[in-house]
Design a protein around this motif. Structure first.
Motif, PDB file in Angstrom:
ATOM      1  N   ARG A 160      42.998   2.971  -6.958  1.00 38.87           N
ATOM      2  CA  ARG A 160      42.749   1.836  -7.943  1.00 38.87           C
ATOM      3  C   ARG A 160      42.991   0.265  -7.003  1.00 38.87           C
ATOM      4  O   ARG A 160      43.482   0.270  -6.270  1.00 38.87           O
ATOM      5  N   GLY A 161      42.257  -0.435  -7.748  1.00 39.57           N
ATOM      6  CA  GLY A 161      42.481  -1.911  -7.190  1.00 39.57           C
ATOM      7  C   GLY A 161      41.367  -2.253  -6.305  1.00 39.57           C
ATOM      8  O   GLY A 161      40.145  -1.225  -6.240  1.00 39.57           O
ATOM      9  N   SER A 162      41.345  -3.188  -5.276  1.00 37.33           N
ATOM     10  CA  SER A 162      40.449  -3.539  -4.420  1.00 37.33           C
ATOM     11  C   SER A 162      40.883  -3.565  -2.933  1.00 37.33           C
ATOM     12  O   SER A 162      41.210  -4.730  -2.247  1.00 37.33           O
ATOM     13  N   VAL A 163      41.382  -2.465  -2.344  1.00 37.07           N
ATOM     14  CA  VAL A 163      42.101  -2.329  -1.136  1.00 37.07           C
ATOM     15  C   VAL A 163      41.133  -2.485  -0.032  1.00 37.07           C
ATOM     16  O   VAL A 163      41.533  -3.353   0.952  1.00 37.07           O
ATOM     17  N   LEU A 164      39.986  -2.347  -0.226  1.00 40.31           N
ATOM     18  CA  LEU A 164      39.012  -2.759   0.957  1.00 40.31           C
ATOM     19  C   LEU A 164      38.758  -4.262   1.076  1.00 40.31           C
ATOM     20  O   LEU A 164      38.880  -4.776   2.209  1.00 40.31           O
ATOM     21  N   VAL A 165      38.632  -4.803  -0.092  1.00 39.00           N
ATOM     22  CA  VAL A 165      38.684  -6.422  -0.215  1.00 39.00           C
ATOM     23  C   VAL A 165      39.994  -7.060   0.403  1.00 39.00           C
ATOM     24  O   VAL A 165      39.756  -8.111   1.195  1.00 39.00           O
ATOM     25  N   GLU A 166      41.076  -6.643   0.017  1.00 40.79           N
ATOM     26  CA  GLU A 166      42.260  -7.106   0.392  1.00 40.79           C
ATOM     27  C   GLU A 166      42.287  -6.769   1.998  1.00 40.79           C
ATOM     28  O   GLU A 166      42.690  -7.893   2.792  1.00 40.79           O
ATOM     29  N   GLU A 167      41.928  -5.570   2.643  1.00 42.17           N
ATOM     30  CA  GLU A 167      42.054  -5.463   4.120  1.00 42.17           C
ATOM     31  C   GLU A 167      41.124  -6.537   4.751  1.00 42.17           C
ATOM     32  O   GLU A 167      41.519  -6.871   5.947  1.00 42.17           O
ATOM     33  N   ALA A 168      39.926  -6.529   4.309  1.00 39.94           N
ATOM     34  CA  ALA A 168      38.937  -7.426   5.058  1.00 39.94           C
ATOM     35  C   ALA A 168      39.536  -8.746   5.118  1.00 39.94           C
ATOM     36  O   ALA A 168      39.289  -9.573   6.044  1.00 39.94           O
ATOM     37  N   ARG A 169      40.137  -9.344   4.103  1.00 41.56           N
ATOM     38  CA  ARG A 169      40.770 -10.553   4.210  1.00 41.56           C
ATOM     39  C   ARG A 169      41.852 -10.602   4.988  1.00 41.56           C
ATOM     40  O   ARG A 169      41.972 -11.840   5.714  1.00 41.56           O
ATOM     41  N   SER A 171      42.287  -8.961   7.638  1.00 40.14           N
ATOM     42  CA  SER A 171      41.600  -8.567   9.057  1.00 40.14           C
ATOM     43  C   SER A 171      40.526  -9.886   9.298  1.00 40.14           C
ATOM     44  O   SER A 171      40.208  -9.729  10.530  1.00 40.14           O
ATOM     45  N   GLY A 172      40.265 -10.698   8.478  1.00 31.77           N
ATOM     46  CA  GLY A 172      39.329 -11.574   8.868  1.00 31.77           C
ATOM     47  C   GLY A 172      37.752 -11.154   8.870  1.00 31.77           C
ATOM     48  O   GLY A 172      37.264 -11.591   9.491  1.00 31.77           O
ATOM     49  N   ILE A 173      37.646 -10.009   8.350  1.00 34.31           N
ATOM     50  CA  ILE A 173      36.305  -9.500   8.250  1.00 34.31           C
ATOM     51  C   ILE A 173      35.397 -10.070   7.180  1.00 34.31           C
ATOM     52  O   ILE A 173      35.860 -10.240   6.217  1.00 34.31           O
ATOM     53  N   ASP A 174      34.134 -10.205   7.706  1.00 35.73           N
ATOM     54  CA  ASP A 174      33.094 -11.052   6.699  1.00 35.73           C
ATOM     55  C   ASP A 174      32.983 -10.451   5.565  1.00 35.73           C
ATOM     56  O   ASP A 174      32.206  -8.952   5.681  1.00 35.73           O
ATOM     57  N   ILE A 175      33.578 -10.666   4.492  1.00 35.34           N
ATOM     58  CA  ILE A 175      33.194  -9.780   3.214  1.00 35.34           C
ATOM     59  C   ILE A 175      31.725  -9.337   2.829  1.00 35.34           C
ATOM     60  O   ILE A 175      31.427  -8.286   2.230  1.00 35.34           O
ATOM     61  N   THR A 176      30.782 -10.320   3.325  1.00 36.90           N
ATOM     62  CA  THR A 176      29.517 -10.179   2.931  1.00 36.90           C
ATOM     63  C   THR A 176      28.974  -8.751   3.796  1.00 36.90           C
ATOM     64  O   THR A 176      28.083  -8.272   3.253  1.00 36.90           O
ATOM     65  N   LEU A 177      29.420  -8.429   4.816  1.00 41.16           N
ATOM     66  CA  LEU A 177      29.236  -7.241   5.574  1.00 41.16           C
ATOM     67  C   LEU A 177      29.621  -5.918   4.574  1.00 41.16           C
ATOM     68  O   LEU A 177      28.807  -4.994   4.741  1.00 41.16           O
ATOM     69  N   LEU A 178      30.519  -6.117   4.149  1.00 42.37           N
ATOM     70  CA  LEU A 178      31.059  -4.967   3.362  1.00 42.37           C
ATOM     71  C   LEU A 178      30.333  -4.952   1.925  1.00 42.37           C
ATOM     72  O   LEU A 178      29.851  -3.775   1.575  1.00 42.37           O
ATOM     73  N   GLU A 179      29.790  -6.005   1.410  1.00 48.70           N
ATOM     74  CA  GLU A 179      28.744  -6.074   0.572  1.00 48.70           C
ATOM     75  C   GLU A 179      27.448  -5.322   0.761  1.00 48.70           C
ATOM     76  O   GLU A 179      27.009  -4.611   0.035  1.00 48.70           O
ATOM     77  N   GLU A 180      27.128  -5.678   2.156  1.00 45.61           N
ATOM     78  CA  GLU A 180      25.718  -5.298   2.240  1.00 45.61           C
ATOM     79  C   GLU A 180      25.908  -3.760   2.717  1.00 45.61           C
ATOM     80  O   GLU A 180      24.937  -3.085   2.648  1.00 45.61           O
ATOM     81  N   SER A 181      27.069  -3.391   3.049  1.00 45.86           N
ATOM     82  CA  SER A 181      27.225  -2.018   3.298  1.00 45.86           C
ATOM     83  C   SER A 181      27.408  -1.239   1.880  1.00 45.86           C
ATOM     84  O   SER A 181      27.305   0.120   1.959  1.00 45.86           O
TER      85      SER A 181
END
Length: 376
Positions: A160-169, A171-181
């Motif tokens: 539950r929740g948004s663990v991937l979004v939190e981890e991206a933030r 780690s400094g990962i571009d969130i738009t890459l996760l969106e594109e994936s």
């Protein structure tokens, strides 16, 4: 390095778009143009048109369109460079030595890497987290799937929740890459990103090369939709992918047949009891791309769908495409009240093998259903 423009133009001019499209599916004359059911979205009335004079295609239903290179890129899910090379080889034009554009290659590697790491994260969470205890109990005890099979299919759990979004933030990962994936989604109403999958059993979906390109998620407990798939992305197209096809090829060649089911659990259930030439359409309509994929490896297809009305309707929707394919198609008559994975669990290998062996030919099945008064 980039492709020479004169080379690209020569390739474009040497490949008639009508002839190229016809290599994938039939076209019907419509005045000065040609038409067909669109291969890029589901429809009943043809809205896909090809213009021989303009050398372009356009679908008035989904809006897809372009020239012959764009068509091959879309239908094959390949890059511009790969499409030009493929068409050059088709036309017998010598291909100059070139490499895929560095930025494109880099982005492809990044996106596929994100999908792979996401699958690994979900799998680790499934086995290691206390919050996934209910998920483990459901798959191991309620569904009766063995630990080694769950690991072989990389089954995971999205908490539950948004663990991937939190981890991206973090780690400094571009969130738009996760969106594109396709693993996170931007909620306009909330004006923020959220994980696409929450509180779901995760089934990684791989392409024919074994690369993770998408996910299927089954809700744990009550909720809708029961199954949620990744959105259409650069690498994930349900109309072109069959679940488990990456692992099934050697078994399909050995048996010279493939068993087509509807869902992830059907594949896993049959695989567990030793029936391994099995794939699933993941709830989507059977397509001409699926037919082409299968016909490269086998001569016979068995359709094993759920015993309810919807299951029979799925068979009937597939008949026209399959009859035109030249494949030997058999319908497995499921007279139990169980879904295929339940049959595997309760009845076992021998019972299922006999069911499959006694599959009815497609014409016979259509006649049988017509006698019952079903519109086919």
């Amino acid at each position: 390095m980039a492709l020479p423009l004169d080379f690209v133009e020569r390739v474009r001019e040497s490949n008639d778009i009508v002839e190229v499209v016809r290599e994938y599916f039939p076209l019907k004359k419509a005045g000065q143009n040609y038409k067909a059911l669109c291969p890029f979205h589901s429809e009943k009335t043809p809205s896909f048109f090809v213009s021989p004079s303009k050398q372009i295609f356009h679908c008035f239903g989904c809006g897809e369109g372009g020239d012959v290179i764009g068509f091959v890129m879309k239908i094959e899910n390949i890059s511009f460079y790969e499409a030009v090379k493929k068409l050059a080889e088709r036309a017998g034009i010598p291909v100059p030595h070139f490499k895929e554009e560095p930025e494109e290659a880099k982005r492809k590697k990044i996106l596929l890497g994100i999908l792979k790491r996401t699958a690994e994260f979900y799998s680790r969470y499934f086995w290691e987290s206390k919050k996934a205890e209910e998920a483990r109990k459901y798959m191991l005890e309620e569904r009766g799937v063995k630990e080694e099979v769950l690991k072989e299919f990389m089954i995971g759990y999205a908490p539950r929740g948004s663990v991937l979004v939190e981890e991206a933030r973090k780690s400094g990962i571009d969130i738009t890459l996760l969106e594109e994936s396709g693993v996170v989604v931007y909620r306009v109403d909330k004006k923020k990103y959220e994980d696409r999958f929450s509180n779901r059993i995760i089934f990684p979906i791989k392409d024919s090369q074994g690369r993770v390109v998408g996910f299927g998620g089954r809700i744990l407990g009550k909720g809708e939709p029961k199954y949620l798939n990744s959105p259409e992305t650069r690498y994930f197209h349900k109309s072109r992918i069959l679940y488990n096809f990456d692992k099934v090829k050697e078994y399909a060649l050995k048996e010279n047949s493939i068993i087509i089911t509807e869902g992830y659990m059907d594949v896993i259930g049959l695989w567990q009891v030793g029936i391994k030439n099995v794939v699933a359409t993941m709830g989507t309509a059977f397509t001409s791309q699926h037919v082409r994929l299968i016909s490269r490896f086998v001569e016979r297809v068995y359709l094993l769908f759920d015993p309810d009305f919807a299951g029979k309707e799925a068979v009937l929707r597939s008949t026209d495409l399959l009859l035109k394919s030249g494949l030997d198609v058999r319908v497995v008559i499921n007279e139990t009240e169980m879904e295929p994975d339940e049959i595997a669990k309760e009845k076992g290998f021998s019972f299922l093998k006999d069911m499959i062996k006694n599959g009815m030919d497609l014409i016979g099945f259509r006649i049988k259903e017509a006698v019952k008064g079903r519109d086919i």
